[in-house]
Design a protein around this motif. Structure first.
Motif, PDB file in Angstrom:
ATOM      1  N   TYR A   2       0.829  -1.197   0.000  1.00 40.15           N
ATOM      2  CA  TYR A   2       0.000   0.000   0.000  1.00 40.15           C
ATOM      3  C   TYR A   2       0.870   1.257   0.000  1.00 40.15           C
ATOM      4  O   TYR A   2       2.011   1.245   0.479  1.00 40.15           O
ATOM      5  CB  TYR A   2      -0.901   0.011   1.234  1.00 40.15           C
ATOM      6  N   PRO A   3       0.334   2.383  -0.507  1.00 42.94           N
ATOM      7  CA  PRO A   3       1.080   3.642  -0.417  1.00 42.94           C
ATOM      8  C   PRO A   3       1.312   4.020   1.052  1.00 42.94           C
ATOM      9  O   PRO A   3       0.594   3.576   1.949  1.00 42.94           O
ATOM     10  CB  PRO A   3       0.141   4.647  -1.100  1.00 42.94           C
ATOM     11  N   TYR A   5       2.800   7.521   3.639  1.00 41.11           N
ATOM     12  CA  TYR A   5       3.253   8.898   3.740  1.00 41.11           C
ATOM     13  C   TYR A   5       4.616   8.935   4.444  1.00 41.11           C
ATOM     14  O   TYR A   5       4.790   8.322   5.503  1.00 41.11           O
ATOM     15  CB  TYR A   5       2.284   9.731   4.583  1.00 41.11           C
ATOM     16  N   ARG A  63       8.213   7.954   8.774  1.00 42.11           N
ATOM     17  CA  ARG A  63       6.941   7.314   8.414  1.00 42.11           C
ATOM     18  C   ARG A  63       6.178   6.992   9.692  1.00 42.11           C
ATOM     19  O   ARG A  63       6.643   6.213  10.525  1.00 42.11           O
ATOM     20  CB  ARG A  63       7.174   6.027   7.620  1.00 42.11           C
ATOM     21  N   HIS A  82      -5.591   3.073   4.279  1.00 34.95           N
ATOM     22  CA  HIS A  82      -4.242   3.444   3.851  1.00 34.95           C
ATOM     23  C   HIS A  82      -4.366   4.658   2.950  1.00 34.95           C
ATOM     24  O   HIS A  82      -5.460   4.993   2.489  1.00 34.95           O
ATOM     25  CB  HIS A  82      -3.543   2.283   3.126  1.00 34.95           C
ATOM     26  N   ASP A  85      -4.036   5.902  -3.461  1.00 35.83           N
ATOM     27  CA  ASP A  85      -3.021   5.817  -4.501  1.00 35.83           C
ATOM     28  C   ASP A  85      -3.384   6.813  -5.602  1.00 35.83           C
ATOM     29  O   ASP A  85      -4.457   6.699  -6.212  1.00 35.83           O
ATOM     30  CB  ASP A  85      -2.989   4.384  -5.054  1.00 35.83           C
TER      31      ASP A  85
END
Length: 210
Positions: A2-3, A5, A63, A82, A85
């Motif tokens: 998953y993406p 940040y 993160r 999450h 995207d």
């Protein structure tokens, strides 16, 4: 995957306290595991920092672990499960195609008013009115899943020819605003059923849901 940040360390307002633990990533290198400390509490192991990462952009970034935080916002809107995207789209179209769902010769659903959901990297999903399903075969499940584009899904299992099919059908009763068109509609995994569109059999797709 998953993406995620990654936030410049200078922009983190909480105190980051090393735990003495590390985590290794084949691509990002060795990470320091950090507690996130605020005046309201401590998120244990709530952050990772890669000070010697082979990816230069990550060396001064932190993160925050998704599950360790109580709320996430993208601009002023809550984000669930999450980060979204930026290369994923969800489009939902009303249709009058005839959709029939079968398994082992048993008709599970038959509809002339589907909503077709197109999501990047996935096969089209056909969301059907509950009235068009064989509701006597449905058995409520306690399972829930979460999608940052659609919201929270609940499930039914099905009893077909004496076989129990766990979490076989799902529904978004209160989807996120961008997916309102599928509110209260039910969907099957194309990968697990015999799907007919306008009486034409469809090949079962091969995805991680198969």
């Amino acid at each position: 995957m998953y993406p995620a940040y990654y936030i410049p360390a200078a922009d983190i307002r909480a105190t980051l306290t090393p735990t003495g633990k590390t985590e290794h990533s084949p691509s990002r290198g060795e990470a320091e595991v950090l507690d996130v400390v605020t005046g309201r509490g401590v998120a244990s192991a709530g952050a990772l920092r890669y000070p010697d990462s082979p990816i230069a952009e990550l060396r001064e970034a932190v993160r925050l672990e998704w599950s360790a935080m109580s709320e996430w916002l993208e601009e002023d809107e809550p984000v669930y499960t999450h980060p979204r995207d930026p290369y994923t789209r969800v489009d939902i179209l009303a249709s009058s195609r005839h959709v029939r769902v079968e398994l082992d010769g048993v008709v599970l659903a038959d509809s002339h008013s589907p909503r077709i959901l197109f999501e990047t990297h996935l096969p089209p999903r056909y969301y059907l009115p509950i009235a068009d399903l064989r509701t006597e075969l449905l058995i409520p499940s306690s399972t829930q899943t979460h999608c940052p584009y659609k919201g929270t899904a609940t499930y039914w299992s099905m009893n077909v020819n004496g076989s129990m099919l766990e979490d076989f059908v799902w529904i978004y009763r209160s989807p996120l605003p961008e997916s309102q068109k599928i509110t209260g509609l039910a969907c099957f995994y194309n990968e697990k059923v015999d799907l007919f569109i306008d009486d034409v059999p469809q090949e079962r797709p091969h995805t991680h849901f198969a």
